[in-house]
Design a protein around this motif. Structure first.
Motif, PDB file in Angstrom:
ATOM      1  N   LEU A  29     -28.871  -3.651  46.185  1.00  0.00           N
ATOM      2  CA  LEU A  29     -27.810  -4.662  46.137  1.00  0.00           C
ATOM      3  C   LEU A  29     -27.876  -5.584  47.358  1.00  0.00           C
ATOM      4  O   LEU A  29     -27.678  -6.792  47.245  1.00  0.00           O
ATOM      5  N   PHE A  30     -28.188  -5.021  48.514  1.00  0.00           N
ATOM      6  CA  PHE A  30     -28.380  -5.830  49.719  1.00  0.00           C
ATOM      7  C   PHE A  30     -29.545  -6.803  49.501  1.00  0.00           C
ATOM      8  O   PHE A  30     -29.440  -7.997  49.787  1.00  0.00           O
ATOM      9  N   GLN A  31     -30.642  -6.292  48.994  1.00  0.00           N
ATOM     10  CA  GLN A  31     -31.833  -7.113  48.763  1.00  0.00           C
ATOM     11  C   GLN A  31     -31.539  -8.229  47.761  1.00  0.00           C
ATOM     12  O   GLN A  31     -31.964  -9.369  47.952  1.00  0.00           O
ATOM     13  N   MET A  32     -30.784  -7.916  46.714  1.00  0.00           N
ATOM     14  CA  MET A  32     -30.422  -8.937  45.727  1.00  0.00           C
ATOM     15  C   MET A  32     -29.613 -10.052  46.382  1.00  0.00           C
ATOM     16  O   MET A  32     -29.847 -11.233  46.119  1.00  0.00           O
ATOM     17  N   GLU A  33     -28.660  -9.687  47.221  1.00  0.00           N
ATOM     18  CA  GLU A  33     -27.811 -10.692  47.867  1.00  0.00           C
ATOM     19  C   GLU A  33     -28.612 -11.561  48.828  1.00  0.00           C
ATOM     20  O   GLU A  33     -28.417 -12.770  48.888  1.00  0.00           O
ATOM     21  N   GLN A  37     -32.823 -12.131  44.167  1.00  0.00           N
ATOM     22  CA  GLN A  37     -33.498 -11.455  43.051  1.00  0.00           C
ATOM     23  C   GLN A  37     -32.487 -11.025  41.995  1.00  0.00           C
ATOM     24  O   GLN A  37     -31.332 -10.748  42.304  1.00  0.00           O
ATOM     25  N   THR A  38     -32.960 -10.908  40.759  1.00  0.00           N
ATOM     26  CA  THR A  38     -32.109 -10.404  39.686  1.00  0.00           C
ATOM     27  C   THR A  38     -32.056  -8.884  39.743  1.00  0.00           C
ATOM     28  O   THR A  38     -32.928  -8.242  40.342  1.00  0.00           O
ATOM     29  N   SER A  39     -31.061  -8.314  39.088  1.00  0.00           N
ATOM     30  CA  SER A  39     -30.966  -6.851  39.049  1.00  0.00           C
ATOM     31  C   SER A  39     -32.172  -6.255  38.338  1.00  0.00           C
ATOM     32  O   SER A  39     -32.669  -5.199  38.729  1.00  0.00           O
ATOM     33  N   GLU A  40     -32.683  -6.938  37.320  1.00  0.00           N
ATOM     34  CA  GLU A  40     -33.849  -6.430  36.592  1.00  0.00           C
ATOM     35  C   GLU A  40     -35.081  -6.345  37.490  1.00  0.00           C
ATOM     36  O   GLU A  40     -35.789  -5.339  37.495  1.00  0.00           O
ATOM     37  N   SER A  41     -35.329  -7.412  38.272  1.00  0.00           N
ATOM     38  CA  SER A  41     -36.528  -7.400  39.116  1.00  0.00           C
ATOM     39  C   SER A  41     -36.401  -6.398  40.253  1.00  0.00           C
ATOM     40  O   SER A  41     -37.364  -5.704  40.581  1.00  0.00           O
ATOM     41  N   VAL A  42     -35.213  -6.297  40.846  1.00  0.00           N
ATOM     42  CA  VAL A  42     -35.062  -5.373  41.969  1.00  0.00           C
ATOM     43  C   VAL A  42     -35.090  -3.916  41.492  1.00  0.00           C
ATOM     44  O   VAL A  42     -35.681  -3.062  42.157  1.00  0.00           O
ATOM     45  N   THR A  43     -34.490  -3.608  40.342  1.00  0.00           N
ATOM     46  CA  THR A  43     -34.550  -2.219  39.868  1.00  0.00           C
ATOM     47  C   THR A  43     -35.976  -1.847  39.480  1.00  0.00           C
ATOM     48  O   THR A  43     -36.400  -0.721  39.737  1.00  0.00           O
ATOM     49  N   ALA A  44     -36.719  -2.778  38.904  1.00  0.00           N
ATOM     50  CA  ALA A  44     -38.124  -2.493  38.577  1.00  0.00           C
ATOM     51  C   ALA A  44     -38.932  -2.243  39.848  1.00  0.00           C
ATOM     52  O   ALA A  44     -39.726  -1.297  39.918  1.00  0.00           O
ATOM     53  N   GLU A  45     -38.716  -3.073  40.864  1.00  0.00           N
ATOM     54  CA  GLU A  45     -39.424  -2.892  42.133  1.00  0.00           C
ATOM     55  C   GLU A  45     -39.136  -1.524  42.738  1.00  0.00           C
ATOM     56  O   GLU A  45     -40.045  -0.812  43.163  1.00  0.00           O
ATOM     57  N   PHE A  46     -37.867  -1.160  42.793  1.00  0.00           N
ATOM     58  CA  PHE A  46     -37.500   0.118  43.393  1.00  0.00           C
ATOM     59  C   PHE A  46     -38.058   1.291  42.600  1.00  0.00           C
ATOM     60  O   PHE A  46     -38.611   2.220  43.182  1.00  0.00           O
ATOM     61  N   ARG A  50     -40.705   1.941  45.295  1.00  0.00           N
ATOM     62  CA  ARG A  50     -39.983   2.515  46.429  1.00  0.00           C
ATOM     63  C   ARG A  50     -39.729   4.012  46.293  1.00  0.00           C
ATOM     64  O   ARG A  50     -39.830   4.743  47.261  1.00  0.00           O
ATOM     65  N   PHE A  51     -39.361   4.444  45.090  1.00  0.00           N
ATOM     66  CA  PHE A  51     -39.068   5.876  44.912  1.00  0.00           C
ATOM     67  C   PHE A  51     -40.349   6.672  45.188  1.00  0.00           C
ATOM     68  O   PHE A  51     -41.382   6.444  44.575  1.00  0.00           O
ATOM     69  N   GLY A  52     -40.265   7.605  46.120  1.00  0.00           N
ATOM     70  CA  GLY A  52     -41.401   8.469  46.431  1.00  0.00           C
ATOM     71  C   GLY A  52     -42.504   7.790  47.221  1.00  0.00           C
ATOM     72  O   GLY A  52     -43.580   8.363  47.395  1.00  0.00           O
ATOM     73  N   GLU A  53     -42.262   6.578  47.737  1.00  0.00           N
ATOM     74  CA  GLU A  53     -43.280   5.857  48.498  1.00  0.00           C
ATOM     75  C   GLU A  53     -43.656   6.649  49.746  1.00  0.00           C
ATOM     76  O   GLU A  53     -42.813   7.247  50.402  1.00  0.00           O
ATOM     77  N   GLU A  54     -44.942   6.672  50.056  1.00  0.00           N
ATOM     78  CA  GLU A  54     -45.436   7.420  51.204  1.00  0.00           C
ATOM     79  C   GLU A  54     -45.848   6.469  52.318  1.00  0.00           C
ATOM     80  O   GLU A  54     -46.540   5.494  52.088  1.00  0.00           O
ATOM     81  N   LEU A  67     -29.174   6.974  37.357  1.00  0.00           N
ATOM     82  CA  LEU A  67     -27.994   6.679  38.166  1.00  0.00           C
ATOM     83  C   LEU A  67     -28.223   5.406  38.985  1.00  0.00           C
ATOM     84  O   LEU A  67     -27.351   4.556  39.077  1.00  0.00           O
ATOM     85  N   PHE A  68     -29.404   5.273  39.568  1.00  0.00           N
ATOM     86  CA  PHE A  68     -29.732   4.086  40.361  1.00  0.00           C
ATOM     87  C   PHE A  68     -29.543   2.817  39.523  1.00  0.00           C
ATOM     88  O   PHE A  68     -28.843   1.896  39.933  1.00  0.00           O
ATOM     89  N   ARG A  69     -30.166   2.783  38.348  1.00  0.00           N
ATOM     90  CA  ARG A  69     -30.055   1.596  37.481  1.00  0.00           C
ATOM     91  C   ARG A  69     -28.601   1.336  37.088  1.00  0.00           C
ATOM     92  O   ARG A  69     -28.146   0.195  37.071  1.00  0.00           O
TER      93      ARG A  69
END
Length: 161
Positions: A29-33, A37-46, A50-54, A67-69
């Motif tokens: 939500l911070f990144q969107m603001e 970015q749209t919610s669709e693009s940011v949720t796809a990116e995450f 992002r999830f599990g990124e090493e 839950l995130f979406r």
């Protein structure tokens, strides 16, 4: 990790995935603001990157993608209502537009969970205070978050108190 496959996990593992989803929702939500970015693009990116990124010195957590979406989508869909509820919890001289954008994202994610999910309000408050502590270690913001979320929760779900 999606909620659909989480039935094989222990309660503690599910709790950790849900906690990570809340943390990531605030970041999204911070990144969107800040980027528009749209919610669709940011949720796809995450969910894809992002999830599990090493990283060299640490790994990002996996998260409950469902839950995130839902938190990101609900925060966007109910933003006006959530912002009004947040404004009522803030002092008159500090409307939501004047507070830190990270806190604004946190209140929107928490507000979405309070309004649209069956999570007990005290759990929502506790979880998002922990998120505030991650973003604002050794400051007074977590206590501020606790007070504002308590007010929001009492308005959203008075029957829980």
């Amino acid at each position: 990790m999606t909620t659909d496959t989480s039935h094989n996990l222990s309660g503690n593992q599910r709790r950790k995935l849900r906690s990570a989803a809340r943390f990531f929702a605030v970041q999204a939500l911070f990144q969107m603001e800040t980027t528009g970015q749209t919610s669709e693009s940011v949720t796809a990116e995450f969910t894809h990157y992002r999830f599990g990124e090493e990283f060299e010195d640490f790994d990002m957590a996996e998260a409950d993608a469902g839950l995130f979406r839902a938190l990101v989508t609900d925060a966007v869909n109910w933003q006006a209502k959530i912002d009004q509820m947040t404004d009522r919890a803030l002092v008159a001289k500090w409307p939501i537009a004047r507070i830190d954008p990270t806190l604004r994202a946190l209140f929107r994610a928490a507000g979405a969970e309070l309004l649209e999910h069956d999570t007990p309000p005290k759990v929502v408050i506790t979880e998002f205070v922990i998120v505030a502590e991650a973003f604002f270690p050794e400051t007074k913001e977590p206590k501020f978050v606790n007070a504002v979320l308590d007010h929001m929760a009492r308005e959203a779900k008075p029957e829980a108190f």
